[in-house]
Write a protein that holds these residues in place. Structure first.
Motif, PDB file in Angstrom:
ATOM      1  N   ASN A 141       0.921  -0.950   0.191  1.00 39.27           N
ATOM      2  CA  ASN A 141      -0.121   0.078   0.071  1.00 39.27           C
ATOM      3  C   ASN A 141       0.891   1.213  -0.100  1.00 39.27           C
ATOM      4  O   ASN A 141       1.834   1.410   0.643  1.00 39.27           O
ATOM      5  CB  ASN A 141      -0.861   0.168   1.342  1.00 39.27           C
ATOM      6  N   VAL A 142       0.333   2.319  -0.702  1.00 36.17           N
ATOM      7  CA  VAL A 142       1.282   3.672  -0.800  1.00 36.17           C
ATOM      8  C   VAL A 142       0.451   4.582   0.222  1.00 36.17           C
ATOM      9  O   VAL A 142      -0.742   4.691  -0.012  1.00 36.17           O
ATOM     10  CB  VAL A 142       1.075   4.054  -2.238  1.00 36.17           C
ATOM     11  N   GLY A 143       1.436   5.167   0.875  1.00 27.91           N
ATOM     12  CA  GLY A 143       0.923   6.024   2.012  1.00 27.91           C
ATOM     13  C   GLY A 143       0.685   7.555   1.207  1.00 27.91           C
ATOM     14  O   GLY A 143       1.944   8.018   0.690  1.00 27.91           O
ATOM     15  N   ILE A 144      -0.162   8.296   1.464  1.00 25.06           N
ATOM     16  CA  ILE A 144      -0.324   9.699   1.300  1.00 25.06           C
ATOM     17  C   ILE A 144      -0.634  10.435   2.552  1.00 25.06           C
ATOM     18  O   ILE A 144      -1.399  10.243   3.082  1.00 25.06           O
ATOM     19  CB  ILE A 144      -1.300  10.050   0.168  1.00 25.06           C
ATOM     20  N   ALA A 145      -0.158  11.819   2.405  1.00 24.45           N
ATOM     21  CA  ALA A 145      -0.074  12.573   3.602  1.00 24.45           C
ATOM     22  C   ALA A 145      -1.230  13.503   3.298  1.00 24.45           C
ATOM     23  O   ALA A 145      -1.046  14.000   2.245  1.00 24.45           O
ATOM     24  CB  ALA A 145       1.212  13.122   3.991  1.00 24.45           C
ATOM     25  N   ALA A 146      -1.981  13.683   4.416  1.00 27.69           N
ATOM     26  CA  ALA A 146      -3.056  14.614   4.283  1.00 27.69           C
ATOM     27  C   ALA A 146      -2.504  16.097   4.812  1.00 27.69           C
ATOM     28  O   ALA A 146      -3.388  16.955   5.223  1.00 27.69           O
ATOM     29  CB  ALA A 146      -4.339  14.293   4.825  1.00 27.69           C
ATOM     30  N   TYR A 147      -1.378  16.310   4.845  1.00 26.14           N
ATOM     31  CA  TYR A 147      -0.900  17.435   5.321  1.00 26.14           C
ATOM     32  C   TYR A 147       0.447  17.815   4.306  1.00 26.14           C
ATOM     33  O   TYR A 147       0.890  17.201   3.671  1.00 26.14           O
ATOM     34  CB  TYR A 147      -0.291  17.404   6.735  1.00 26.14           C
ATOM     35  N   GLY A 148       0.898  19.385   4.495  1.00 24.03           N
ATOM     36  CA  GLY A 148       1.953  19.606   3.776  1.00 24.03           C
ATOM     37  C   GLY A 148       3.181  20.053   4.729  1.00 24.03           C
ATOM     38  O   GLY A 148       2.852  20.264   5.876  1.00 24.03           O
ATOM     39  N   ARG A 149       4.298  20.088   4.325  1.00 28.00           N
ATOM     40  CA  ARG A 149       5.426  20.545   4.885  1.00 28.00           C
ATOM     41  C   ARG A 149       5.879  21.825   4.507  1.00 28.00           C
ATOM     42  O   ARG A 149       5.833  22.195   3.302  1.00 28.00           O
ATOM     43  CB  ARG A 149       6.580  19.774   5.034  1.00 28.00           C
ATOM     44  N   ALA A 150       5.878  22.853   5.286  1.00 22.14           N
ATOM     45  CA  ALA A 150       6.160  24.218   5.098  1.00 22.14           C
ATOM     46  C   ALA A 150       7.402  24.782   5.789  1.00 22.14           C
ATOM     47  O   ALA A 150       7.596  24.789   6.967  1.00 22.14           O
ATOM     48  CB  ALA A 150       5.121  24.946   5.902  1.00 22.14           C
ATOM     49  N   TRP A 151       8.201  25.456   4.711  1.00 23.40           N
ATOM     50  CA  TRP A 151       9.463  25.945   5.093  1.00 23.40           C
ATOM     51  C   TRP A 151       9.241  27.527   5.085  1.00 23.40           C
ATOM     52  O   TRP A 151       8.618  28.199   4.605  1.00 23.40           O
ATOM     53  CB  TRP A 151      10.533  25.755   4.109  1.00 23.40           C
ATOM     54  N   LYS A 152      10.307  28.120   5.814  1.00 19.07           N
ATOM     55  CA  LYS A 152       9.833  29.792   5.838  1.00 19.07           C
ATOM     56  C   LYS A 152      11.384  30.253   4.639  1.00 19.07           C
ATOM     57  O   LYS A 152      12.251  29.941   4.670  1.00 19.07           O
ATOM     58  CB  LYS A 152      10.749  30.144   7.136  1.00 19.07           C
ATOM     59  N   MET A 153      10.603  30.969   3.753  1.00 19.11           N
ATOM     60  CA  MET A 153      11.419  31.509   2.759  1.00 19.11           C
ATOM     61  C   MET A 153      12.105  32.737   3.209  1.00 19.11           C
ATOM     62  O   MET A 153      11.653  33.405   4.150  1.00 19.11           O
ATOM     63  CB  MET A 153      10.400  31.893   1.333  1.00 19.11           C
ATOM     64  N   THR A 154      13.240  33.027   2.832  1.00 18.28           N
ATOM     65  CA  THR A 154      14.018  34.237   3.077  1.00 18.28           C
ATOM     66  C   THR A 154      14.364  35.129   1.926  1.00 18.28           C
ATOM     67  O   THR A 154      14.013  34.595   0.831  1.00 18.28           O
ATOM     68  CB  THR A 154      15.545  33.893   3.651  1.00 18.28           C
TER      69      THR A 154
END
Length: 438
Positions: free
Chosen positions: A291-304
């Motif tokens: 089975n392939v897992g999919i995340a229901a969230y995103g990962r967020a970085w701070k841009m400079t």
């Protein structure tokens, strides 16, 4: 026309789930029941979602570091308030859905080395774990156990200057790659024996046994796939978080591409779904058991201000996790309903940290979606997010179907838009994946 027929097929299920066809595995973090405000996920919300799920995986139980017995990580909630029982009582309404209890995940953080200690502890302690697991499953009417063991994670690749990269290459001639577990071969054998003994104990009671491979765990170190697969109902690969703001603070990139993007920066050839699937298939694991897992969230970085303005990954000169969102309140992590509102075109007139993000869809459908807002003239409000939306999640479900894999696992129900804030429909990611799998 086919879309509407598929949609009608789902609606016709009523309070039953489809008996045949691909798996739609729904992970459920019980801690979401204790969140406040919009993030609080109730049993009523789960009741609605279960019409789409073939399996529900209750997260998470843990291991007692002294006795090695399986334990609740929140006795007040799970036992005294009967949350274990309340969840499995939903089986009366959804008799075709399997309810599993997962042990480990990223929830059992007190002494995570206990999972390695269990493998090294000998047969007597492992028997206590096995018997306690069997007893908990039977006492609370679960259909099986999911092993989401906290094995040591791979070390992330560091971002080096050009001179630093030359020195790193020279240094590796003498030091080799960093080893996170020098006894991984022994641990692999011990895990194989544990799986075999668990299945033997579960078989008389017709209890399921599954494995979840957590992100950034080297599968070849801990899982002897040919030796364990006949004792498992299936394996779920958490194929996301290949990169995160915590692991890769200075460089933002796709967190869960289907295929490998062009190698640049610290990208690795195995940081993609297709590579992970091929690895397990090459180990003689049946397609139908993956089975392939999919995340229901995103990962967020701070841009400079030094991050490139076009947002195209790899985005360098980032500054670690972005500020926490209003719902989950975890820096660098945004649930789907938060992301869809940040990318809403109706916010075009907003400024500052409320200004909308520009959503960019991969036109060749090999990677996942990203959205960004460049830093302003003061160096503030820069944000870059990698995530799956309904388009990319649907593409991944189609990939799973085309390859004849077991199904899709959503991590997790409480992070989907279960209130319908995005477009009025509850659980848009779950719905889309289910439709594409039909």
């Amino acid at each position: 026309m086919k879309f509407w027929l598929n949609l009608f097929a789902i609606a016709a299920l009523g309070h039953l789930t489809l008996a045949l066809g691909p798996n739609m595995i729904c992970y459920y973090d019980a801690a979401s029941e204790e969140r406040q405000g919009e993030a609080k996920f109730t049993l009523q919300d789960m009741d609605y979602a279960l019409q789409f799920c073939t399996h529900i995986v209750y997260g998470y139980a843990g291991i007692d570091p002294e006795t090695f017995e399986i334990i609740s990580l929140n006795v007040q909630r799970d036992v005294k308030r009967r949350h274990f029982a309340a969840v499995t009582e939903l089986k009366d309404r959804y008799p075709l859905t399997k309810f599993l209890l997962s042990v480990g995940g990223d929830a059992d953080l007190n002494k995570p080395e206990k999972y390695i200690n269990l493998l090294e502890s000998g047969r007597a302690n492992q028997t206590r774990f096995i018997e306690s697991a069997r007893d908990v499953l039977r006492a609370y009417n679960f259909d099986g156990l999911d092993l989401a063991f906290q094995f040591p994670r791979n070390k992330p690749q560091k971002v080096h200057t050009e001179v630093g990269q030359v020195w790193k290459t020279f240094k590796k001639l003498f030091t080799g790659d960093h080893i996170v577990d020098e006894k991984s071969d022994e641990h692999k054998e011990q895990f194989t024996e544990l799986v075999k003994d668990l299945k033997a104990a579960f078989r008389p009671y017709d209890l399921m046994l599954t494995v979840t491979v957590l992100p950034n765990v080297n599968s070849s170190w801990y899982f002897n796939a040919p030796a364990i697969i006949n004792n498992l109902n299936y394996v779920t690969l958490a194929t996301f978080d290949f990169t995160t703001p915590e692991r890769n603070p200075k460089e933002a990139d796709y967190t869960a591409p289907i295929f490998p993007p062009p190698l640049e920066g610290t990208r690795q050839g195995h940081y993609n779904i297709d590579y992970q699937i091929d690895h397990w298939i090459s180990q003689r694991v049946p397609h139908s058991k993956i089975n392939v897992g999919i995340a229901a969230y995103g990962r967020a970085w701070k841009m400079t201000p030094e991050s490139k303005a076009d947002g195209l990954p790899v985005v360098q000169h980032t500054d670690g996790p972005a500020s926490a969102g209003e719902e989950i309140k975890i820096p660098g992590l945004l649930k789907y309903s938060e992301i869809c509102q940040l990318t809403s075109p109706w916010k075009v007139d907003r400024k500052g940290d409320e200004a909308p993000l520009k959503r960019v869809m991969d036109r060749i459908r090999k990677y996942n979606v990203y959205a960004f807002r460049s830093a302003d003239s003061h160096g503030e409000n820069g944000l870059w997010v990698s995530f799956d939306d309904t388009d990319s999640a649907g593409t991944k479900a189609t990939y799973v179907k085309n390859r004849g894999l077991g199904g899709v696992a959503l991590f997790d129900l409480s992070l989907d838009d279960f209130r319908g804030n995005c477009d009025g429909d509850k659980f848009p990611l779950l719905r889309t994946i289910k439709i594409k799998l039909l």
